[in-house]
Design an enzyme around this catalytic site. Sequence first.
Site, PDB file in Angstrom:
ATOM      1  CB  SER A 156      -0.867  -0.015   1.267  1.00  0.00           C
ATOM      2  OG  SER A 156      -1.427   1.260   1.508  1.00  0.00           O
ATOM      3  CE1 TYR A 169      -4.610  -2.115   4.670  1.00  0.00           C
ATOM      4  CE2 TYR A 169      -3.475  -0.048   4.229  1.00  0.00           C
ATOM      5  CZ  TYR A 169      -4.117  -1.179   3.773  1.00  0.00           C
ATOM      6  OH  TYR A 169      -4.254  -1.401   2.414  1.00  0.00           O
TER       7      TYR A 169
HETATM    8  P1  NAP Z   1     -11.657  -5.811   0.090  1.00  0.00           P
HETATM    9  O1  NAP Z   1     -12.608  -5.642  -1.038  1.00  0.00           O
HETATM   10  O2  NAP Z   1     -12.056  -5.445   1.460  1.00  0.00           O
HETATM   11  O3  NAP Z   1     -11.128  -7.310   0.036  1.00  0.00           O
HETATM   12  C1  NAP Z   1     -10.325  -7.835   1.046  1.00  0.00           C
HETATM   13  C2  NAP Z   1     -10.325  -9.330   0.929  1.00  0.00           C
HETATM   14  O4  NAP Z   1      -9.578  -9.869   2.034  1.00  0.00           O
HETATM   15  C3  NAP Z   1     -11.731  -9.921   0.998  1.00  0.00           C
HETATM   16  O5  NAP Z   1     -11.858 -10.982   0.087  1.00  0.00           O
HETATM   17  C4  NAP Z   1     -11.807 -10.433   2.433  1.00  0.00           C
HETATM   18  O6  NAP Z   1     -12.684 -11.516   2.620  1.00  0.00           O
HETATM   19  C5  NAP Z   1     -10.361 -10.878   2.652  1.00  0.00           C
HETATM   20  N1  NAP Z   1     -10.077 -11.003   4.065  1.00  0.00           N
HETATM   21  C6  NAP Z   1     -10.201 -10.039   5.021  1.00  0.00           C
HETATM   22  N2  NAP Z   1      -9.922 -10.548   6.235  1.00  0.00           N
HETATM   23  C7  NAP Z   1      -9.609 -11.865   6.037  1.00  0.00           C
HETATM   24  C8  NAP Z   1      -9.255 -12.931   6.900  1.00  0.00           C
HETATM   25  N3  NAP Z   1      -9.201 -12.762   8.219  1.00  0.00           N
HETATM   26  N4  NAP Z   1      -8.988 -14.143   6.373  1.00  0.00           N
HETATM   27  C9  NAP Z   1      -9.076 -14.351   5.039  1.00  0.00           C
HETATM   28  N5  NAP Z   1      -9.431 -13.381   4.166  1.00  0.00           N
HETATM   29  C10 NAP Z   1      -9.697 -12.154   4.660  1.00  0.00           C
HETATM   30  O7  NAP Z   1     -10.328  -4.955  -0.174  1.00  0.00           O
HETATM   31  P2  NAP Z   1      -9.428  -4.693  -1.465  1.00  0.00           P
HETATM   32  O8  NAP Z   1      -9.386  -3.233  -1.639  1.00  0.00           O
HETATM   33  O9  NAP Z   1      -9.798  -5.586  -2.585  1.00  0.00           O
HETATM   34  O10 NAP Z   1      -8.000  -5.117  -0.858  1.00  0.00           O
HETATM   35  C11 NAP Z   1      -7.180  -6.102  -1.414  1.00  0.00           C
HETATM   36  C12 NAP Z   1      -5.740  -5.813  -1.000  1.00  0.00           C
HETATM   37  O11 NAP Z   1      -5.306  -4.574  -1.585  1.00  0.00           O
HETATM   38  C13 NAP Z   1      -5.546  -5.652   0.505  1.00  0.00           C
HETATM   39  O12 NAP Z   1      -4.333  -6.263   0.897  1.00  0.00           O
HETATM   40  C14 NAP Z   1      -5.453  -4.147   0.691  1.00  0.00           C
HETATM   41  O13 NAP Z   1      -4.698  -3.811   1.834  1.00  0.00           O
HETATM   42  C15 NAP Z   1      -4.752  -3.741  -0.595  1.00  0.00           C
HETATM   43  N6  NAP Z   1      -4.920  -2.336  -1.011  1.00  0.00           N
HETATM   44  C16 NAP Z   1      -6.121  -1.882  -1.464  1.00  0.00           C
HETATM   45  C17 NAP Z   1      -6.235  -0.553  -1.895  1.00  0.00           C
HETATM   46  C18 NAP Z   1      -7.534  -0.005  -2.424  1.00  0.00           C
HETATM   47  O14 NAP Z   1      -7.587   1.196  -2.743  1.00  0.00           O
HETATM   48  N7  NAP Z   1      -8.567  -0.788  -2.572  1.00  0.00           N
HETATM   49  C19 NAP Z   1      -5.120   0.308  -1.851  1.00  0.00           C
HETATM   50  C20 NAP Z   1      -3.912  -0.198  -1.373  1.00  0.00           C
HETATM   51  C21 NAP Z   1      -3.817  -1.519  -0.956  1.00  0.00           C
HETATM   52  P3  NAP Z   1     -14.276 -11.264   2.850  1.00  0.00           P
HETATM   53  O15 NAP Z   1     -14.779 -10.701   1.560  1.00  0.00           O
HETATM   54  O16 NAP Z   1     -14.772 -12.601   3.141  1.00  0.00           O
HETATM   55  O17 NAP Z   1     -14.386 -10.290   3.989  1.00  0.00           O
END
Ligand code: NAP
Length: 252
Positions: A156, A169
């Site tokens: 991130s 985080y």
């Molecule tokens: P998201 O839509 O909230 O997806 C997160 C995923 O992680 C979901 O599938 C969730 O499962 C899973 N998860 C959460 N807690 C878990 C646990 N305890 N055990 C197993 N799985 C778990 O978020 P996203 O934006 O796609 O994020 C994906 C990655 O990108 C993350 O590492 C995040 O830090 C990173 N990121 C995102 C952004 C952004 O702007 N979106 C920016 C920088 C970095 P459930 O659906 O079942 O809850």
Amino acid sequence: MNCKIDYQAPAGLLKERIILVTGAGDGIGRAAALAFARHGATVVLLGRTLSKLETVYDEIEAEGLPQPAIFPLNFEGATLKDYHDMAETLDKEFGRLDGLLHNAGLLGNITPFAQYNPALWEQVMQVNINGPIWMTQALLPLLETSPDASVVFTSSGVGRKGRAYWGAYSVSKFATEGFIEVLADEVEHLGNIRVNSLNPGATRTRMRATAYPGEDPETLRTPEEILPTYLWLMGPDSRGHNGERFDAQPPR
Ligand code: NAP
């Protein structure tokens, strides 16, 4: 900046590859798993909500893509035994692992450090870094068996420059950046495993909406739009890149 947003992935890029995606039921992980399958990979869908994984499984099957596998796992309660049982199952089923996308993530609270709840801090570290690290250790023998294995950890912007109130985080993503350098250096001599970090950048998902409730989601790229760098990193074109930091999109 190390970004491959203009990469044009050829149709069969990931043919015959076995790729595990964590957090595959939603957001970026869901989009990445579908894209990997569309480029020929057999994907192992790992996540904590079975119904979401089943929906992605059904989408892959409906498109006639290589049959995926589902692995329900919650990083919060998972033990070393769970990771080793998983490795054993994958070994029996596939005999190797060619790709591992650590994508699952937990935001925790955005709050002053003085008020950060210690239990929540531990939870975020568990899901974002400790769980993925021990899972990777269990999967190393399977990665070593692959002729060309790519391990990608999701970082991130706040894993590269600290920001007030981002607490556990941010710290977990800094740890991620450190860990990929350690492991990349350790596997360098093997020649068949690369370990890199990838910052998706601002992307239209549930996590982003939680972190920035006042933001108009329409101003953000969708998960599908940021996938070229994911595909490049998982495929053979990124061979030789090890221990590097990548960005899935240019800064806004
Ligand atoms: P998201 O839509 O909230 O997806 C997160 C995923 O992680 C979901 O599938 C969730 O499962 C899973 N998860 C959460 N807690 C878990 C646990 N305890 N055990 C197993 N799985 C778990 O978020 P996203 O934006 O796609 O994020 C994906 C990655 O990108 C993350 O590492 C995040 O830090 C990173 N990121 C995102 C952004 C952004 O702007 N979106 C920016 C920088 C970095 P459930 O659906 O079942 O809850």
